[in-house]
Design a protein around this motif. Sequence first.
Motif, PDB file in Angstrom:
ATOM      1  N   LYS A   3       0.814  -1.202   0.000  1.00 25.50           N
ATOM      2  CA  LYS A   3       0.000   0.000   0.000  1.00 25.50           C
ATOM      3  C   LYS A   3       0.858   1.266   0.000  1.00 25.50           C
ATOM      4  O   LYS A   3       1.813   1.382   0.766  1.00 25.50           O
ATOM      5  CB  LYS A   3      -0.928   0.013   1.220  1.00 25.50           C
ATOM      6  CG  LYS A   3      -1.940   1.151   1.210  1.00 25.50           C
ATOM      7  CD  LYS A   3      -2.903   1.029   2.371  1.00 25.50           C
ATOM      8  CE  LYS A   3      -3.963   2.130   2.295  1.00 25.50           C
ATOM      9  NZ  LYS A   3      -4.950   2.034   3.396  1.00 25.50           N
ATOM     10  N   ASP A   4       0.501   2.202  -0.866  1.00 25.22           N
ATOM     11  CA  ASP A   4       1.152   3.515  -0.951  1.00 25.22           C
ATOM     12  C   ASP A   4       2.651   3.420  -1.208  1.00 25.22           C
ATOM     13  O   ASP A   4       3.402   4.336  -0.873  1.00 25.22           O
ATOM     14  CB  ASP A   4       0.908   4.320   0.333  1.00 25.22           C
ATOM     15  CG  ASP A   4      -0.541   4.744   0.496  1.00 25.22           C
ATOM     16  OD1 ASP A   4      -1.222   4.907  -0.537  1.00 25.22           O
ATOM     17  OD2 ASP A   4      -0.991   4.897   1.643  1.00 25.22           O
ATOM     18  N   THR A   5       3.098   2.324  -1.815  1.00 25.99           N
ATOM     19  CA  THR A   5       4.526   2.150  -2.065  1.00 25.99           C
ATOM     20  C   THR A   5       4.726   1.664  -3.493  1.00 25.99           C
ATOM     21  O   THR A   5       4.490   0.492  -3.796  1.00 25.99           O
ATOM     22  CB  THR A   5       5.138   1.136  -1.079  1.00 25.99           C
ATOM     23  OG1 THR A   5       4.791   1.505   0.255  1.00 25.99           O
ATOM     24  CG2 THR A   5       6.649   1.099  -1.210  1.00 25.99           C
ATOM     25  N   ASP A  63       6.481  -4.132   6.528  1.00 23.27           N
ATOM     26  CA  ASP A  63       6.064  -3.208   7.581  1.00 23.27           C
ATOM     27  C   ASP A  63       4.546  -3.122   7.535  1.00 23.27           C
ATOM     28  O   ASP A  63       3.975  -2.269   6.861  1.00 23.27           O
ATOM     29  CB  ASP A  63       6.700  -1.835   7.363  1.00 23.27           C
ATOM     30  CG  ASP A  63       6.383  -0.846   8.479  1.00 23.27           C
ATOM     31  OD1 ASP A  63       5.585  -1.201   9.370  1.00 23.27           O
ATOM     32  OD2 ASP A  63       6.930   0.259   8.460  1.00 23.27           O
ATOM     33  N   GLN A  64       3.891  -4.057   8.214  1.00 19.93           N
ATOM     34  CA  GLN A  64       2.432  -4.157   8.130  1.00 19.93           C
ATOM     35  C   GLN A  64       1.735  -2.890   8.602  1.00 19.93           C
ATOM     36  O   GLN A  64       0.652  -2.549   8.145  1.00 19.93           O
ATOM     37  CB  GLN A  64       1.945  -5.362   8.942  1.00 19.93           C
ATOM     38  CG  GLN A  64       0.449  -5.613   8.885  1.00 19.93           C
ATOM     39  CD  GLN A  64      -0.062  -5.878   7.478  1.00 19.93           C
ATOM     40  OE1 GLN A  64       0.687  -6.267   6.594  1.00 19.93           O
ATOM     41  NE2 GLN A  64      -1.337  -5.646   7.254  1.00 19.93           N
ATOM     42  N   ARG A  65       2.363  -2.152   9.511  1.00 22.71           N
ATOM     43  CA  ARG A  65       1.733  -0.936  10.025  1.00 22.71           C
ATOM     44  C   ARG A  65       1.752   0.188   8.990  1.00 22.71           C
ATOM     45  O   ARG A  65       0.751   0.859   8.770  1.00 22.71           O
ATOM     46  CB  ARG A  65       2.442  -0.468  11.295  1.00 22.71           C
ATOM     47  CG  ARG A  65       1.882   0.850  11.857  1.00 22.71           C
ATOM     48  CD  ARG A  65       2.606   1.261  13.125  1.00 22.71           C
ATOM     49  NE  ARG A  65       2.410   0.274  14.183  1.00 22.71           N
ATOM     50  CZ  ARG A  65       2.993   0.356  15.385  1.00 22.71           C
ATOM     51  NH1 ARG A  65       3.818   1.365  15.655  1.00 22.71           N
ATOM     52  NH2 ARG A  65       2.761  -0.564  16.296  1.00 22.71           N
ATOM     53  N   ASN A  66       2.899   0.392   8.346  1.00 21.89           N
ATOM     54  CA  ASN A  66       3.042   1.525   7.433  1.00 21.89           C
ATOM     55  C   ASN A  66       2.898   1.149   5.965  1.00 21.89           C
ATOM     56  O   ASN A  66       2.489   1.988   5.152  1.00 21.89           O
ATOM     57  CB  ASN A  66       4.405   2.192   7.651  1.00 21.89           C
ATOM     58  CG  ASN A  66       4.550   2.762   9.049  1.00 21.89           C
ATOM     59  OD1 ASN A  66       3.657   3.436   9.543  1.00 21.89           O
ATOM     60  ND2 ASN A  66       5.668   2.481   9.707  1.00 21.89           N
ATOM     61  N   THR A  67       3.254  -0.065   5.604  1.00 23.24           N
ATOM     62  CA  THR A  67       3.123  -0.507   4.219  1.00 23.24           C
ATOM     63  C   THR A  67       2.508  -1.909   4.181  1.00 23.24           C
ATOM     64  O   THR A  67       3.198  -2.887   3.889  1.00 23.24           O
ATOM     65  CB  THR A  67       4.491  -0.510   3.500  1.00 23.24           C
ATOM     66  OG1 THR A  67       5.406  -1.325   4.254  1.00 23.24           O
ATOM     67  CG2 THR A  67       5.043   0.878   3.343  1.00 23.24           C
ATOM     68  N   PRO A  68       1.234  -2.037   4.498  1.00 23.55           N
ATOM     69  CA  PRO A  68       0.595  -3.364   4.481  1.00 23.55           C
ATOM     70  C   PRO A  68       0.596  -3.964   3.079  1.00 23.55           C
ATOM     71  O   PRO A  68       0.566  -3.247   2.076  1.00 23.55           O
ATOM     72  CB  PRO A  68      -0.826  -3.064   4.960  1.00 23.55           C
ATOM     73  CG  PRO A  68      -1.038  -1.608   4.694  1.00 23.55           C
ATOM     74  CD  PRO A  68       0.290  -0.962   4.856  1.00 23.55           C
ATOM     75  N   PHE A  69       0.642  -5.295   3.018  1.00 23.99           N
ATOM     76  CA  PHE A  69       0.666  -5.974   1.725  1.00 23.99           C
ATOM     77  C   PHE A  69      -0.749  -6.375   1.318  1.00 23.99           C
ATOM     78  O   PHE A  69      -1.705  -6.229   2.073  1.00 23.99           O
ATOM     79  CB  PHE A  69       1.586  -7.200   1.784  1.00 23.99           C
ATOM     80  CG  PHE A  69       1.132  -8.259   2.742  1.00 23.99           C
ATOM     81  CD1 PHE A  69       0.263  -9.253   2.337  1.00 23.99           C
ATOM     82  CD2 PHE A  69       1.581  -8.265   4.059  1.00 23.99           C
ATOM     83  CE1 PHE A  69      -0.168 -10.235   3.221  1.00 23.99           C
ATOM     84  CE2 PHE A  69       1.166  -9.242   4.956  1.00 23.99           C
ATOM     85  CZ  PHE A  69       0.290 -10.226   4.529  1.00 23.99           C
ATOM     86  N   GLY A  70      -0.864  -6.889   0.104  1.00 25.75           N
ATOM     87  CA  GLY A  70      -2.170  -7.270  -0.429  1.00 25.75           C
ATOM     88  C   GLY A  70      -2.863  -6.143  -1.162  1.00 25.75           C
ATOM     89  O   GLY A  70      -4.049  -6.234  -1.465  1.00 25.75           O
ATOM     90  N   TYR A  71      -2.113  -5.070  -1.484  1.00 29.34           N
ATOM     91  CA  TYR A  71      -2.648  -3.921  -2.213  1.00 29.34           C
ATOM     92  C   TYR A  71      -1.946  -3.851  -3.567  1.00 29.34           C
ATOM     93  O   TYR A  71      -0.768  -3.531  -3.653  1.00 29.34           O
ATOM     94  CB  TYR A  71      -2.419  -2.632  -1.431  1.00 29.34           C
ATOM     95  CG  TYR A  71      -3.261  -2.522  -0.183  1.00 29.34           C
ATOM     96  CD1 TYR A  71      -4.404  -1.721  -0.154  1.00 29.34           C
ATOM     97  CD2 TYR A  71      -2.925  -3.214   0.976  1.00 29.34           C
ATOM     98  CE1 TYR A  71      -5.182  -1.614   0.977  1.00 29.34           C
ATOM     99  CE2 TYR A  71      -3.700  -3.129   2.121  1.00 29.34           C
ATOM    100  CZ  TYR A  71      -4.823  -2.331   2.109  1.00 29.34           C
ATOM    101  OH  TYR A  71      -5.597  -2.235   3.239  1.00 29.34           O
ATOM    102  N   PHE A  72      -2.685  -4.149  -4.628  1.00 20.10           N
ATOM    103  CA  PHE A  72      -2.104  -4.183  -5.965  1.00 20.10           C
ATOM    104  C   PHE A  72      -2.095  -2.783  -6.589  1.00 20.10           C
ATOM    105  O   PHE A  72      -3.094  -2.062  -6.538  1.00 20.10           O
ATOM    106  CB  PHE A  72      -2.914  -5.101  -6.877  1.00 20.10           C
ATOM    107  CG  PHE A  72      -2.845  -6.549  -6.504  1.00 20.10           C
ATOM    108  CD1 PHE A  72      -1.910  -7.382  -7.088  1.00 20.10           C
ATOM    109  CD2 PHE A  72      -3.718  -7.087  -5.566  1.00 20.10           C
ATOM    110  CE1 PHE A  72      -1.849  -8.733  -6.755  1.00 20.10           C
ATOM    111  CE2 PHE A  72      -3.665  -8.429  -5.227  1.00 20.10           C
ATOM    112  CZ  PHE A  72      -2.728  -9.255  -5.824  1.00 20.10           C
TER     113      PHE A  72
END
Length: 314
Positions: free
Chosen positions: A254-256, A265-274
């Motif tokens: 997310k956002d990266t 970094d699940q807090r700041n860059t969680p995965f599962g966001y395409f």
Amino acid sequence: MKYYQTNQKTRHRASWMLGLLGIAGMLNSCGEIYDLNAFVWEPEIPLNDSVFNREIYVHNLALDGVEGLTGQPPDYLDPILFSLERFSVVHPGYKISDRWDLGMGGSFGVSISGNNGSRRGLGYGSSSVGGYALMDTAYSQVQDLPTSMTIMEPGLTSLDAQGAAGSGMGPFAYTFGGNFIRPDKVVNLGSQDPVLAHEAFMYSHLIYALSEDLIKSFPTAQNAQRAGLLRPRTLIVRTARGNFAKLEFLSYYKDTIDPKNMKRDQRNTPFGYFSFRYILIKADEVRFGFVKRRPSMTVDVSRKKTTVHYDEQI
């Protein structure tokens, strides 16, 4: 006995009348159509030609992007369905329809699937004619619709790896317990210093999209499961209605978008966001963006925000 027969007829007549009333009630319930799972089918918005011949960036596509749509809430194992022709996420209740073009995630994590109603898989049983071909070519180098390509119908691929954790050639690379793309970041795995060990751990088990940007950022990176340097991947997607798109995945975080900033970094860059970009052309065209008739767009699914970049030179 006669009383029993008369009573039985009355019961049958009453049951028949109640059945008719029930059907009539369903048919006249605010004009809505329900399936067996109580999902409300909403009218489809007519397709706007402005989606063709422009570059569209999609950020942060995840299941939480379907919030607000009518029907059952999505399950975490549901695939993320996306319409390239309407640049929008589609509720899983429309799985057996031609309203979506690409399925992502679900129980297979980073798996990708096309939408074809005549083949077993997502969308089976609908009128969809979709699928995709995976090209071992950079997105910017794909100028024409390939004259020879194998369209997978519906197709299912994910990780560029051989073995239990991979499915062969795919648009994503998984680094397993280390990081063969950025080995300098994991030298302290297992360090006695908890701070150094944690920082190294944050760069292990990463999933990178095999984008042009990744290859430019790490030109000497080699795939640990395949001999040779990493290569960028491009999907040629045939939509559910027979149009075509070239598509490049950019990120799974997310956002990266910048691959140099990706970490666990699940807090700041969680995965599962395409995140990905694509250009859509009509079925009777052969050039991708030969004449870009419209400015590009960015669709941030998580924030439900669409931006048209009018300041571009077309």
